[in-house]
Motif scaffolding. Structure first.
Motif, short mmCIF file in Angstrom:
data_model
loop_
_atom_site.label_atom_id
_atom_site.label_comp_id
_atom_site.label_asym_id
_atom_site.label_seq_id
_atom_site.Cartn_x
_atom_site.Cartn_y
_atom_site.Cartn_z
N ASN A 522 -5.53 1.75 -2.90
CA ASN A 522 -6.51 0.78 -2.31
C ASN A 522 -7.30 1.66 -0.97
O ASN A 522 -8.21 0.85 -0.20
CB ASN A 522 -5.10 0.13 -1.21
N GLN A 523 -6.60 2.35 -0.45
CA GLN A 523 -7.75 3.39 0.53
C GLN A 523 -8.63 3.63 -0.02
O GLN A 523 -9.81 4.19 0.87
CB GLN A 523 -7.11 4.55 1.24
N TYR A 524 -9.13 3.88 -0.58
CA TYR A 524 -9.98 4.46 -2.08
C TYR A 524 -11.00 3.44 -1.61
O TYR A 524 -12.53 3.69 -1.09
CB TYR A 524 -9.78 5.10 -3.04
N ASP A 549 -14.08 -9.88 3.29
CA ASP A 549 -14.91 -8.60 2.31
C ASP A 549 -14.58 -8.29 2.50
O ASP A 549 -14.46 -7.29 0.92
CB ASP A 549 -16.32 -9.34 2.69
N PHE A 550 -14.26 -6.81 3.22
CA PHE A 550 -13.72 -5.80 3.12
C PHE A 550 -12.39 -6.30 2.75
O PHE A 550 -12.03 -4.91 1.39
CB PHE A 550 -13.93 -4.96 3.71
N ARG A 551 -11.38 -6.79 3.01
CA ARG A 551 -10.34 -6.87 2.65
C ARG A 551 -9.86 -7.09 1.31
O ARG A 551 -9.34 -6.07 0.88
CB ARG A 551 -9.82 -7.80 3.27
N HIS A 552 -11.23 -8.15 0.26
CA HIS A 552 -10.75 -8.48 -0.83
C HIS A 552 -11.59 -7.09 -1.77
O HIS A 552 -11.51 -7.28 -2.86
CB HIS A 552 -11.33 -9.75 -0.48
N LYS A 553 -11.74 -5.94 -1.06
CA LYS A 553 -12.69 -5.12 -1.94
C LYS A 553 -11.03 -4.29 -2.26
O LYS A 553 -11.01 -3.48 -3.22
CB LYS A 553 -13.08 -3.78 -1.03
N MET A 554 -10.60 -4.14 -2.32
CA MET A 554 -8.85 -3.73 -2.37
C MET A 554 -7.95 -4.62 -3.00
O MET A 554 -8.22 -5.88 -3.50
CB MET A 554 -7.60 -3.81 -0.69
N ASP A 555 -7.31 -4.35 -4.33
CA ASP A 555 -6.55 -5.35 -4.98
C ASP A 555 -4.75 -5.46 -4.45
O ASP A 555 -4.17 -4.59 -3.93
CB ASP A 555 -6.01 -3.96 -6.34
N ASN A 556 -5.04 -6.17 -4.06
CA ASN A 556 -3.99 -6.77 -2.75
C ASN A 556 -3.62 -6.39 -2.35
O ASN A 556 -2.69 -5.37 -1.96
CB ASN A 556 -2.12 -7.19 -4.06
N PRO A 557 -4.43 -6.47 -1.53
CA PRO A 557 -4.55 -5.77 -0.09
C PRO A 557 -2.89 -5.93 0.20
O PRO A 557 -2.59 -6.92 1.01
CB PRO A 557 -4.78 -6.46 1.20
#
Length: 685
Positions: A522-524, A549-557
């Motif tokens: 998720n950091q990547y 929007d940025f947060r949802h770029k991650m998988d299950n943040p």
């Protein structure tokens, strides 16, 4: 006897000290007080009892079966506030078994005298002297001192005792001086609390007044108050002059014994006193205890209070008791608040007030000597400030005198004498008088510890007269109590911020603990999303609306939205000076910048808006008053701004002294050069 009468107080002190030096191989100098003080007391008591000794012994034989060996009835025969039921004296104890005889002698005294001698650990001192064969000679030496009332008056004996205590402090135990107040300060304080009390000074109706010292130490304050009253009365030939009954409390056992002794030995030399006065024990109400945690006089109110509490005394030992009492509010002594644990001075002020009579009860006056910190320590709303506010609210502070540096034995700092009054004259109500006496006093020939200055009689008379007259101007100002009050108003300014995507700040994003929960994957993903906007600057509102929007770029943040948004702002937010970058809340109001929050001290009687218009808005026009910050504490009025208090002598008495002209200084140096050269020739010749 006539030759002895010519001796001064210091002559007697030297003689007594010589006895201590005589046994210095047995009694260490650190323990001299356990020898000179109890034996001096013992000698004074036996001299005072000499004329009635046989009457008491006879009374014991007649009444012991009924009264026992301890009874106040024996005072009727001794004509004093104490007695001894034996026939012993220091000069007839015998050389073979002096200790046992002395023990019987001491135990034959009335309890009020015996408890003092025992507090000095006299038993251990005498055993050591007996073991070395010196006790008998010590008793003989003290027995030779002419401490009979005809030779040594009460006042002289009190002076001898105080000089012994002072000498012990000067030469051996500096801590002893913590319990002593210089005589000139005592005279000033007592003179001010007695000022204008015509009834006390002139009444011939036998009125009785009470005087309380909450930190009585060796009793100097109380004894000098009694001396001062005697001095006023001595030339008036009164039949029933006013009487002062002293009360006091002291924490240190040995110091308590000194104070107790100082008062017990009074009233033994005045033949003009009636039987009641002669048998009155002035030490009866001098009790041992901790004033802050164990008040020995609860719910007792006094006519006068006077005190010199220890400066900077920590109250951590009393913390639990004090805070428990403070929790009960004004039903206890400390309802106004508690100060820093490092300095209990303002606890002593509150305790003193708790023992003053109200105006309805006839009123009280009090004097307390303090360091500078109680004048101004503590921010608005804190314990010290609230305590001052409480004093102001009750209109108790009558006068504060600034005393010069070098006046006390253990400190060179300026000290301040506070005069409190529960029944101010009409013209002084709502007012506080400040008197600057810091330049008064004359230099002593020889310093006594840090004491190098003493107030003269003229100095004290000037201060007392200035106080009585309520003189306003010059070295004295009579000011409204509101001059020492203000409102601490919180002033906010808007947060002006944009968000700039800058991967050089990437590591700072993970200073937030919530962000540290992100997985490596998720950091990547997040870093890739930020990189896509690298170098871009967006508004604060744009970031808040796009954070998800940025947060949802991650998988299950693994981080919540708010924590994620805040972490980004802390890492990538950049403050500006541009009004268009003002951050607003959901209601459209500016969000305050925590770094620009400030506090303005608005004079208590001034309108806050007027103050802002004059002092703040011309320089920061975007500022506003935070009306959510309102007054708090035990006396809160609920208005905007927290009420604070400060007393500043410099504001009223500061006088600028311009630096000397450098050319004048240089010319003086040049004038000295020939003398310096001549002196150096002598050194190197």
């Amino acid at each position: 006897m006539a030759e002895e009468a010519k001796k001064t107080t210091l002559n007697y002190v030297d003689e007594i000290w010589n006895i201590a030096d005589y046994v210095r191989d047995v009694i260490s100098r650190a323990d001299y007080n356990k020898l000179v003080l109890p034996f001096s007391l013992l000698r004074r008591l036996e001299c005072a009892l000499e004329s009635t000794r046989e009457d008491v012994v006879k009374a014991v034989k007649e009444h012991e079966a009924e009264w026992g060996r301890e009874s106040d009835n024996y005072c009727q025969y001794s004509k004093k506030a104490f007695y001894n039921v034996t026939s012993f004296r220091l000069n007839n104890l015998g050389a073979s078994d002096t200790y046992d005889a002395l023990d019987q002698y001491i135990n034959g005294f009335s309890p009020n005298a015996r408890e003092i001698m025992l507090k000095f650990e006299m038993e251990n001192t005498c055993k050591r002297l007996q073991d070395k064969g010196m006790l008998y000679s010590v008793c003989q030496k003290f027995a030779s001192l002419p401490f009979d009332p005809e030779t040594v008056s009460d006042r002289d004996m009190s002076d001898i005792y105080e000089h012994l205590i002072q000498r012990y402090g000067d030469e051996i135990a500096e801590d002893a001086e913590d319990f002593m107040t210089p005589k000139d300060i005592v005279r000033l304080a007592t003179g001010m609390i007695f000022a204008n009390d015509d009834e006390l000074m002139s009444s011939d109706t036998g009125i009785v007044r009470t005087l309380y010292d909450q930190t009585i130490g060796t009793g100097g304050f109380v004894c000098d108050a009694l001396d001062l009253l005697d001095k006023w009365h001595e030339d008036k030939k009164m039949k029933a002059p006013a009487i002062i009954v002293p009360y006091g409390e002291e924490l240190s056992g040995v110091t308590w014994a000194m104070a107790k002794a100082n008062l017990l030995i009074r009233n033994v030399s005045d033949e003009s006193r009636d039987a009641y006065d002669s048998t009155k024990d002035l030490s009866a109400h001098i009790l041992e205890g901790d004033t802050l945690s164990d008040d020995k006089f609860p719910d007792t109110h006094f006519d006068y209070c006077i005190s010199n509490p220890p400066y900077g005394k920590k109250w951590e030992k009393e913390k639990s008791d004090v805070e428990t009492e403070a929790a009960h509010g004004f039903s206890g002594r400390f309802g106004a608040g508690t100060p820093s644990i490092s300095d209990g001075s303002m606890l002593f002020i509150q305790n003193m007030v708790a023992h003053m009579k109200t105006a309805e009860e006839g009123g009280s006056k009090a004097g307390i000597v303090l360091s500078a910190s109680p004048l101004f320590n503590g921010d608005a709303g804190t314990g010290p400030s609230n305590i001052r506010r409480w004093l102001f609210d009750r209109d108790l502070v009558d006068c504060i005198v600034k005393i010069g540096q070098g006046e006390f034995f253990r400190t060179g700092i300026n000290t301040y004498l506070w005069i409190l009054n529960t029944k101010k004259p009409e013209g002084r109500k709502g007012m506080i008088q400040l008197i600057d006496a810091s330049d008064r006093g004359e230099t002593l020939r020889k310093s006594q510890g840090n004491k190098r200055i003493a107030l003269t009689e003229d100095d004290m008379n000037w201060i007392i007269k200035t106080y009585i007259d309520g003189h306003d101007g010059g070295k004295s100002e009579l000011l409204p109590v509101t001059d020492f009050m203000f409102r601490a108003v919180t002033v906010q300014r808007p947060l002006k911020m944009v968000v700039t995507f800058d991967l050089s700040k990437w590591d700072s994003l993970f200073e937030n603990k919530s962000m540290q929960k992100l997985s490596g994957d998720n950091q990547y993903r997040l870093k890739q999303a930020v990189a896509a906007h690298e170098g871009e600057t967006v508004s604060y509102d744009w970031w808040v609306s796009h954070a998800d929007d940025f947060r949802h770029k991650m998988d299950n943040p693994e981080v919540a939205k708010k924590a994620f948004t805040d972490a980004f702002i802390k890492a990538f937010g950049v403050k500006t000076e541009n009004d268009e970058d003002i951050v607003r809340d959901k209601n459209g109001n500016p969000v305050p910048d925590p770094d620009l929050k400030d506090t303005e001290k608005v004079p208590y009687l001034e309108d806050i808006d007027d103050y802002m218009e004059r002092e703040v808005l011309p320089y920061v026009p975007d500022a506003w008053v935070d009306e959510t910050v309102v007054d708090n504490g035990p006396l809160a009025d609920g208005k905007v701004g927290v009420v604070g208090t400060q007393i500043s002598f410099d504001k009223y008495f500061y006088h600028y002294e311009a630096p000397r002209d450098p050319e004048d200084i240089m010319s003086e140096i040049k004038a000295l050069e020939p003398e310096i050269e001549e002196a150096l020739k002598g050194v190197f010749a």
